[in-house]
Design an enzyme around this catalytic site. Sequence first.
Site, PDB file in Angstrom:
ATOM      1  NE  ARG A 149      19.773  -2.437  41.662  1.00 15.54           N
ATOM      2  CZ  ARG A 149      21.066  -2.479  41.366  1.00 15.54           C
ATOM      3  NH1 ARG A 149      21.815  -3.862  41.534  1.00 15.54           N
ATOM      4  NH2 ARG A 149      21.955  -1.590  41.184  1.00 15.54           N
TER       5      ARG A 149
ATOM      6  CG  ASP B 105       0.177   9.187  12.795  1.00 11.95           C
ATOM      7  OD1 ASP B 105       1.298   8.981  12.548  1.00 11.95           O
ATOM      8  OD2 ASP B 105      -0.324   9.845  13.591  1.00 11.95           O
TER       9      ASP B 105
ATOM     10  CB  THR C 195       3.351   5.848  13.001  1.00  8.75           C
ATOM     11  OG1 THR C 195       4.385   4.674  13.188  1.00  8.75           O
ATOM     12  CG2 THR C 195       3.991   7.020  13.581  1.00  8.75           C
TER      13      THR C 195
ATOM     14  CD  GLU D  56      -2.726  -2.144  10.112  1.00 11.25           C
ATOM     15  OE1 GLU D  56      -3.902  -1.763   9.692  1.00 11.25           O
ATOM     16  OE2 GLU D  56      -1.908  -2.710   9.400  1.00 11.25           O
TER      17      GLU D  56
ATOM     18  CD  GLN E 191      -2.768   1.148   2.380  1.00 13.85           C
ATOM     19  OE1 GLN E 191      -3.628   0.219   2.312  1.00 13.85           O
ATOM     20  NE2 GLN E 191      -2.909   2.217   3.195  1.00 13.85           N
ATOM     21  CB  THR E 192       2.678   3.111   2.683  1.00 16.62           C
ATOM     22  OG1 THR E 192       3.728   1.985   2.987  1.00 16.62           O
ATOM     23  CG2 THR E 192       1.739   3.176   3.624  1.00 16.62           C
TER      24      THR E 192
END
Lengths: 688, 688
Positions: free
Chosen positions: A316, A432, A428, A430, A145-146
């Site tokens: 710890r 932004d 970002t 699926e 797609q992009t």
Amino acid sequence: MAKPYDVNEQTGKDMAAARAATTIQVEDVRNHLYNSAGEWESRRKITEVLENDPVFDKTHRDFLPRTERYTRGMALTNRVYELQVQHGWSQQQASLAIASLDEQLPINLHNVAFQPVFNLQGSPELVSKYGPLIASRGIFGCYLQTELGHGTNVSRLETTATYIPETSEFEINSPTLTSSKWWIGALGKTATHGVVQAKLILGGKDYGPHLFFVQLRNMNDHNPLPGIMIGDIGPKSGSGFAPTDNGFARFDHVRIPKEQMLSKFAQVTDDAKYVQPPHAKMSYGGMLYIRANMVTGGGWLMAKAATVSIRYTTVRRQGEVGPDGLENQVINYPSTYYRLLPILSHAYVFIQLGKQLTKSFDTLATRLAKGDTSLLAEMHATTSGLKVLVSSTGVQDIEVARRAMGGHGYSAFAGLGRIYNDYLPSVTYEGDNFALDKQVVRAALKTLSTLIRAGPKVSASSLSPSSFYLRLVLPNSDSPSHSPSSEDWKDPATCILLLEWRAALLVQEMARNLEQPDASVFQRVSKAISEAFVARQVGEMIADAKGKKVGGGDGAAVAGLFLLYLLTAVEAGLTDLLSFGVIKTPTTNAIGFPSDVTRTLRLAIDKTCKAVLPESIGLTDAFGFTDWELDSALGVYDGKVYQALWQRAQAEPLNRTEVPEAYEQSIKPILIRGQRQVGVFLGDKAKL
Amino acid sequence: MAKPYDVNEQTGKDMAAARAATTIQVEDVRNHLYNSAGEWESRRKITEVLENDPVFDKTHRDFLPRTERYTRGMALTNRVYELQVQHGWSQQQASLAIASLDEQLPINLHNVAFQPVFNLQGSPELVSKYGPLIASRGIFGCYLQTELGHGTNVSRLETTATYIPETSEFEINSPTLTSSKWWIGALGKTATHGVVQAKLILGGKDYGPHLFFVQLRNMNDHNPLPGIMIGDIGPKSGSGFAPTDNGFARFDHVRIPKEQMLSKFAQVTDDAKYVQPPHAKMSYGGMLYIRANMVTGGGWLMAKAATVSIRYTTVRRQGEVGPDGLENQVINYPSTYYRLLPILSHAYVFIQLGKQLTKSFDTLATRLAKGDTSLLAEMHATTSGLKVLVSSTGVQDIEVARRAMGGHGYSAFAGLGRIYNDYLPSVTYEGDNFALDKQVVRAALKTLSTLIRAGPKVSASSLSPSSFYLRLVLPNSDSPSHSPSSEDWKDPATCILLLEWRAALLVQEMARNLEQPDASVFQRVSKAISEAFVARQVGEMIADAKGKKVGGGDGAAVAGLFLLYLLTAVEAGLTDLLSFGVIKTPTTNAIGFPSDVTRTLRLAIDKTCKAVLPESIGLTDAFGFTDWELDSALGVYDGKVYQALWQRAQAEPLNRTEVPEAYEQSIKPILIRGQRQVGVFLGDKAKL
């Protein structure tokens, strides 16, 4: 007085003591998280097979450069499907095995992006021809797609698919540098086929983006087909997604048969006419499925972050010395538990939300198959908001957990840096998050204006779950102004109502100021809307945990964790709650100064944390992670974190030789130059 | 109507247009940032030498595995000192060259940690013996403090230095696994010597941690000396600090001469008596110096993040189509500029603060040399708070900038992921931020109680800069309650006073509730205290920028940027400001709903952003970064980001062959297994 003790031995004792002090029934909580004892057991068996297979060993993973991470990732994938045959795993069990590998693999793009889009949008003929081969991975796909020059705004993609009536073909073309497909997972080196999004050009007219099934590499030798230039786009931030070959592709007038357009919702007829899609919206289904899965996935990542950081800070010890002569366990410091226990609560909430969403998606899919799109709008609104919430919360939580572990948290062996950098793009991809915020807000404004137009006849019961908070702006609603007491904060209803008021007033205020919005309003309002929706769901989770007595007793431990979610959500929304006067602020008088009205809330959070704290090892054990799954020196089950760090460091490649390659090349020249400058020569001295 | 255009060409045009539209005098602002035209020019010349030297080429850096990053780092270091000789650079110029490399190098530990501690705390004899050799790097040092089992709490370090009166030696020993020195920069593979922190044992009594100068490797062949086990501790989160060999060391009864105790402030006499340090506090000097430098360093990192992200979003177009037929530049969206311009303002503020701190530190050092410790407490309070503020703001800003760049921001070629992962440990090293918060708050509480004890005779003028805000709780102070109008927000004094009230009321409230603090109170109060201090400094920066007319005109662009800092600081503090009624909230009446009292502030921020926006390319150009320094495909000076991304991807090692190694090993087996499952064989087909 501080007593000397074996710090390393103490870690094991501390973990055992914390585990022994847990009062909840861990198995019961675990079965609740996994839906049932059966599902847990099925998952455990698969993990056991993987853990005992040397192919899945993680000992050297942190040292591998990217090419080897990719090579290893493909080997893991191949091995899982080999094991599937051997053990007769179902498709779902194989997916579970892939998911438990803790690796961003190219096969995920085939399974989650390529295959669903192909099946959902391909014509019945195309699906029957290639569907089985895709399901068995006889061909390997990706979803293109992009582009280099465009992402979110698909209407401006530059790749073209021009219909050639003479031969009944489409010609796929990349006219410019910026039309190169870019970021496509599994494209760079792996995929043989892909679904390409391209502008459909028909008789010279641009019909906008459509989908086409395109073969990319030949099946004989895996070389790209003529006219297609393919490559990997390079490494990612913080070495994230190392095993995935996000790639680029350029098409030079590549012809495909007309049948390879995915034409379930839009077609080109034999005489080159465009046929309008009857239900364009139905093509959103795939995207909603991915987003629903992101909620579950995000929840389990928060679970990992919580497990590692809570285990480490339990063993710890640092600072103040107690009556037992030992330093304090780091998790006992308020600034630590205040950071970590909310993460634990987020994990529980998002895991539950994910399960609900998956159920809703199944209902939606059944309805969509019948051509009924009535549930789409609600599902879209819910998943958009939750995708933003889960990804931005998750990214933040993993880093908060890492940071709470102090210096050692920065070691790659802590394991959270890897998870963080792999999860980072979720904010970002699926959609932004900033773009989705706008959609969430616009949907809410639309509902509000419908309500206003409908006038007084509207009733709260007609509102969908995602809009239920808007009942508060209906006439005859109660006053928004509250002054919750310490007692009130124990009741989940207090938080739920406040969060709903916040959303309702923000949406109403925004509607009033549409002409002049400020710069951050979409983010603030979107978050308020999503939190109002989630708050009501969490209220039901609390009732459920108590009703089923999850974890034994009266389910108080799990219910308390859910309450912590609500209290900290209110804390995060204080600015809005105070600004609108939903929480009443003090009146200043002439003498003395006002005091902090948020104090009762802050103390309620502290108190709830203290109640959850003794159960925190049990509540993280309930996630059921093995050491192999967590792959963290600081999150080991037995608590012996220092031993684990030590052992891992010995495998560091720089330690293969005492004297590094850089010595002769650079270190020695630096030393000798320096010695010359002061007129000494130390070159043959062992000791000065 | 959307017009087709060459997206790649347009990037260059957009950058040129933005640059042309800038009205400020960029050189003037640059000289202001660098103190003077001379300092800028000196720096530029050094960078020019480095850029044109092939050793400093960065083309393949993103692809190198860690061992090669270390090897390369040492080669760069060696080359800088070679160039120093060639070009006759001063020590300061060589340091500038090292700093401009954008690499976390072992030499930094020699220069910043080892050498200052040695010079400050060594006896005059020891310093005269080894000082020159250390200054010329004829020996290479590191500073061994933290251990596997202990960090912040140095009193619990386990390494011992036992005095052996018979031979006048100390015996350095690591009695346990957890006493292994750990995280020590430059120790793993590089350093020949070190300053070791160890518990001094004298006649069986433990005198707590002291410092000892210890040779680690022999000067003949670089092998560790007998009894010393040394190694690298492994990779760091997100591949951060790759070129630094953070190491471990274990000492097995290693003897050193008595003279090698760093004995300026604490000594052991010849007859084995301990001599109390006369000015124990003076040993803090080195730590304060590091923290002061962190403020400047952090400011310049924010400057890089702002430059890259503002440049990219200036040329990236997406979404709405304007009257020119082009899509909107991403930076023009409110949700983008609202995220990025505050980062630009932070960069300007912290660079200026750093310069002031360095000056204050020089004054302090002069006084300390005379035995005058009167400035120590103020310097300590200021640097602790600012260290927290700069590191937590910086880490967050770099990620906000990366995220604002959307999908491409996740590419390693964007350059911000590398900066982020290198900067990440700054929140935990040199004093964990959460530990420092407590110190800041305790210092404030102490000042408050002194004020209260002193009663009405105290005047505001007696308060130090870091405590000036506490004048507000003195008797006869004005009312804290304010209702700022749109006009008020234009005046920096509004923000400064609000931020001071916030700090004063929070400190006072905390003093009232010391018996029952909530879990996050130290963080909230510490931040408020630091922001109050910084706000007043920013007020002076505004006056300075206007007075000197920085950037031409009346200095309005730079002053506006500083104002943006103040406004967003107030926005971040709204919860406190509202909760205490410092900003008045609405009274709810029976009909209608209250409106958002923060709206005038939010609109003022938007307005200020819009005023800064047209100057943002000029204001980032003023930092003077070259493309080589930024090393970011998205931050290139000419704006041609797509070309840069494309070119970098071609160098990716996975692209060396069309068919990856994984094909025969794993991809082909997956495909063939899948084809068999559906009973087809495609293995000799080019196309399906």
